[in-house]
Design a protein around this motif. Structure first.
Motif, short mmCIF file in Angstrom:
data_model
loop_
_atom_site.label_atom_id
_atom_site.label_comp_id
_atom_site.label_asym_id
_atom_site.label_seq_id
_atom_site.Cartn_x
_atom_site.Cartn_y
_atom_site.Cartn_z
N PHE A 1 -8.43 36.48 -1.98
CA PHE A 1 -9.78 36.34 -1.44
C PHE A 1 -10.71 37.22 -2.26
O PHE A 1 -10.26 37.94 -3.15
CB PHE A 1 -9.83 36.69 0.05
CG PHE A 1 -9.50 38.13 0.39
CD1 PHE A 1 -8.20 38.52 0.61
CD2 PHE A 1 -10.50 39.09 0.48
CE1 PHE A 1 -7.89 39.85 0.94
CE2 PHE A 1 -10.22 40.41 0.80
CZ PHE A 1 -8.90 40.79 1.02
N GLU A 2 -12.00 37.18 -1.96
CA GLU A 2 -13.11 37.82 -2.69
C GLU A 2 -13.40 37.01 -3.96
O GLU A 2 -12.57 36.95 -4.89
CB GLU A 2 -12.85 39.29 -3.05
CG GLU A 2 -13.05 40.25 -1.89
CD GLU A 2 -14.49 40.33 -1.36
OE1 GLU A 2 -15.44 40.03 -2.12
OE2 GLU A 2 -14.67 40.67 -0.18
N SER A 3 -14.60 36.44 -3.99
CA SER A 3 -14.93 35.55 -5.10
C SER A 3 -14.78 36.23 -6.46
O SER A 3 -14.31 35.60 -7.42
CB SER A 3 -16.35 34.99 -4.92
OG SER A 3 -17.31 36.03 -4.86
N GLY A 4 -15.15 37.50 -6.56
CA GLY A 4 -15.05 38.19 -7.85
C GLY A 4 -13.60 38.32 -8.30
O GLY A 4 -13.27 38.07 -9.47
N VAL B 1 -14.30 29.63 15.44
CA VAL B 1 -13.28 30.62 15.84
C VAL B 1 -12.26 30.73 14.70
O VAL B 1 -11.71 29.72 14.25
CB VAL B 1 -12.60 30.18 17.15
CG1 VAL B 1 -11.53 31.19 17.56
CG2 VAL B 1 -13.64 30.02 18.25
N LYS B 2 -12.04 31.96 14.23
CA LYS B 2 -11.13 32.16 13.09
C LYS B 2 -9.68 32.03 13.55
O LYS B 2 -9.31 32.57 14.60
CB LYS B 2 -11.33 33.54 12.48
CG LYS B 2 -12.77 33.95 12.26
CD LYS B 2 -13.44 33.17 11.15
CE LYS B 2 -14.91 33.58 11.01
NZ LYS B 2 -15.66 32.73 10.12
N THR B 3 -8.88 31.36 12.76
CA THR B 3 -7.47 31.23 13.10
C THR B 3 -6.70 32.45 12.59
O THR B 3 -7.14 33.14 11.66
CB THR B 3 -6.87 29.97 12.46
OG1 THR B 3 -6.93 30.12 11.04
CG2 THR B 3 -7.60 28.71 12.90
N GLY C 1 -12.15 37.03 7.65
CA GLY C 1 -12.37 35.67 8.15
C GLY C 1 -13.40 34.91 7.35
O GLY C 1 -14.09 34.04 7.88
N GLN C 2 -13.47 35.24 6.05
CA GLN C 2 -14.48 34.57 5.20
C GLN C 2 -13.81 33.61 4.22
O GLN C 2 -12.59 33.55 4.11
CB GLN C 2 -15.27 35.63 4.42
CG GLN C 2 -16.10 36.54 5.32
CD GLN C 2 -16.94 37.51 4.52
OE1 GLN C 2 -16.44 38.16 3.59
NE2 GLN C 2 -18.20 37.62 4.86
N VAL C 3 -14.65 32.89 3.50
CA VAL C 3 -14.23 32.09 2.35
C VAL C 3 -15.10 32.54 1.17
O VAL C 3 -16.15 33.13 1.40
CB VAL C 3 -14.42 30.57 2.62
CG1 VAL C 3 -13.59 30.14 3.79
CG2 VAL C 3 -15.89 30.20 2.79
N PRO C 4 -14.68 32.28 -0.06
CA PRO C 4 -13.55 31.46 -0.48
C PRO C 4 -12.24 32.24 -0.52
O PRO C 4 -12.21 33.47 -0.56
CB PRO C 4 -13.96 31.06 -1.91
CG PRO C 4 -14.71 32.25 -2.42
CD PRO C 4 -15.47 32.75 -1.22
N VAL D 1 -22.61 28.42 -0.02
CA VAL D 1 -21.28 28.94 0.38
C VAL D 1 -20.53 29.29 -0.92
O VAL D 1 -20.54 28.52 -1.89
CB VAL D 1 -20.52 27.89 1.23
CG1 VAL D 1 -19.14 28.40 1.59
CG2 VAL D 1 -21.33 27.56 2.49
N ARG D 2 -19.90 30.45 -0.91
CA ARG D 2 -19.42 31.00 -2.19
C ARG D 2 -18.22 30.27 -2.79
O ARG D 2 -17.75 30.66 -3.86
CB ARG D 2 -19.15 32.49 -2.03
CG ARG D 2 -20.43 33.32 -1.94
CD ARG D 2 -20.08 34.77 -1.67
NE ARG D 2 -21.21 35.64 -1.51
CZ ARG D 2 -22.01 35.68 -0.45
NH1 ARG D 2 -21.83 34.86 0.55
NH2 ARG D 2 -23.01 36.55 -0.38
N ASP D 3 -17.74 29.23 -2.14
CA ASP D 3 -16.72 28.42 -2.85
C ASP D 3 -17.33 27.85 -4.13
O ASP D 3 -16.61 27.50 -5.06
CB ASP D 3 -16.14 27.33 -1.95
CG ASP D 3 -17.13 26.23 -1.61
OD1 ASP D 3 -17.52 25.47 -2.50
OD2 ASP D 3 -17.51 26.13 -0.42
N1 LIG Z 1 -17.68 39.28 -0.71
C1 LIG Z 1 -17.19 37.99 -0.27
C2 LIG Z 1 -18.25 37.34 0.59
C3 LIG Z 1 -17.73 36.08 1.21
C4 LIG Z 1 -18.71 35.47 2.18
O1 LIG Z 1 -19.76 36.06 2.52
N2 LIG Z 1 -18.37 34.29 2.65
C5 LIG Z 1 -19.19 33.58 3.61
C6 LIG Z 1 -19.55 32.21 3.08
S1 LIG Z 1 -20.48 32.35 1.60
C7 LIG Z 1 -18.38 33.36 4.88
O2 LIG Z 1 -17.20 33.07 4.81
N3 LIG Z 1 -19.04 33.48 6.02
C8 LIG Z 1 -18.41 33.24 7.28
C9 LIG Z 1 -18.18 34.51 8.01
O3 LIG Z 1 -18.48 35.60 7.50
O4 LIG Z 1 -17.68 34.42 9.14
C10 LIG Z 1 -16.87 37.11 -1.50
O5 LIG Z 1 -17.58 37.22 -2.50
O6 LIG Z 1 -15.92 36.32 -1.44
#
Ligand SMILES: N[C@@H](CCC(=O)N[C@@H](CS)C(=O)NCC(=O)O)C(=O)O
Length: 223
Positions: A69-72, A44-46, A56-59, A19-21
């Protein structure tokens, strides 16, 4: 200033470690910057989550008033003005950030998602035909061959370890996790050098401890 890293509240075993955190934790450990962790539901995304991260992603992070947002982008923000992203190397490091995030990672992910679909079809959907996977693998190998030539004889992407190495090494971890980096000794040595850094080890320890705590919380809830 208080920094909060947002990650998922729980994930099954297979993405733990990936997980990209982990990228953000790694950078923060390199910088010696304290942080707290908060979570968002992985199911379920809030509304609050999607307001901060439209996909709806992390980190994600909250740094004072700023959310990102966006790890980069997060790494560029955190690294600004530090030895991980010094002003006199800004363009060169940015170039390698884009190379990792835009040239290598999508190719690696495209292939990896198909491999995972073969292994865990219930989660990733039915796997595509073998020749489609072979095509994706061949494209990835071409990119790895190109990186192999480039990294041979140097420790890091630029003259010192930077945020670009965090993203590049983390992308290579995905490939190595499937035992597909072996034919690339210079990239393997580069990855080994990166993940031997104490900051990575601390980041990974805390990343994995987060999932252990999430398991324990679930068990308490269901007891
Ligand atoms: N390009 C985004 C990719 C983020 C990503 O893929 N996050 C995944 C976890 S590593 C996530 O949140 N997945 C859950 C989802 O997509 O619902 C970044 O680098 O932050």
């Amino acid at each position: 200033m208080t920094l909060t890293l947002y990650t998922l509240d729980w994930v099954p075993d297979f993405p733990r470690g990936a997980v990209r955190d982990i990228r953000v934790r790694w950078a923060l450990e390199e910088l010696g910057r304290p942080y707290t962790v908060d979570t968002v539901p992985g199911g379920v995304k809030t509304e609050a989550h999607v307001a901060m991260q439209p996909f709806g992603q992390v980190p994600m992070i909250r740094d004072g008033e700023q959310t990102l947002f966006e790890s980069g982008a997060i790494l560029m923000h955190l690294g600004e003005g530090t030895a991980l992203f010094p002003a006199n190397k800004r363009s060169e490091i940015t170039q390698w950030m884009f190379a990792a995030l835009n040239t290598l990672e999508p190719v690696a992910m495209h292939w990896l998602l198909m491999i995972l679909a073969q292994r865990i079809p219930d989660f990733f959907g039915p796997p595509p035909a073998e020749e489609v996977i072979a095509h994706a693998r061949a494209f990835l190998m071409m990119r790895l061959d190109q990186m192999e030539t480039r990294i041979a004889g140097q420790d890091w992407l630029t003259d010192a370890f930077s945020i670009a190495d965090i993203v590049m090494a983390d992308t290579l971890r995905m490939v190595a996790s499937e035992d597909e980096l072996g034919g690339h000794p210079a990239l393997t040595a580069y990855l080994d050098r990166a993940i031997a850094r104490p900051a990575f080890e601390r980041a990974m320890r805390d990343h994995m401890a987060h999932w252990d705590a999430a398991d324990a919380a679930r068990e308490t809830e269901t007891a």
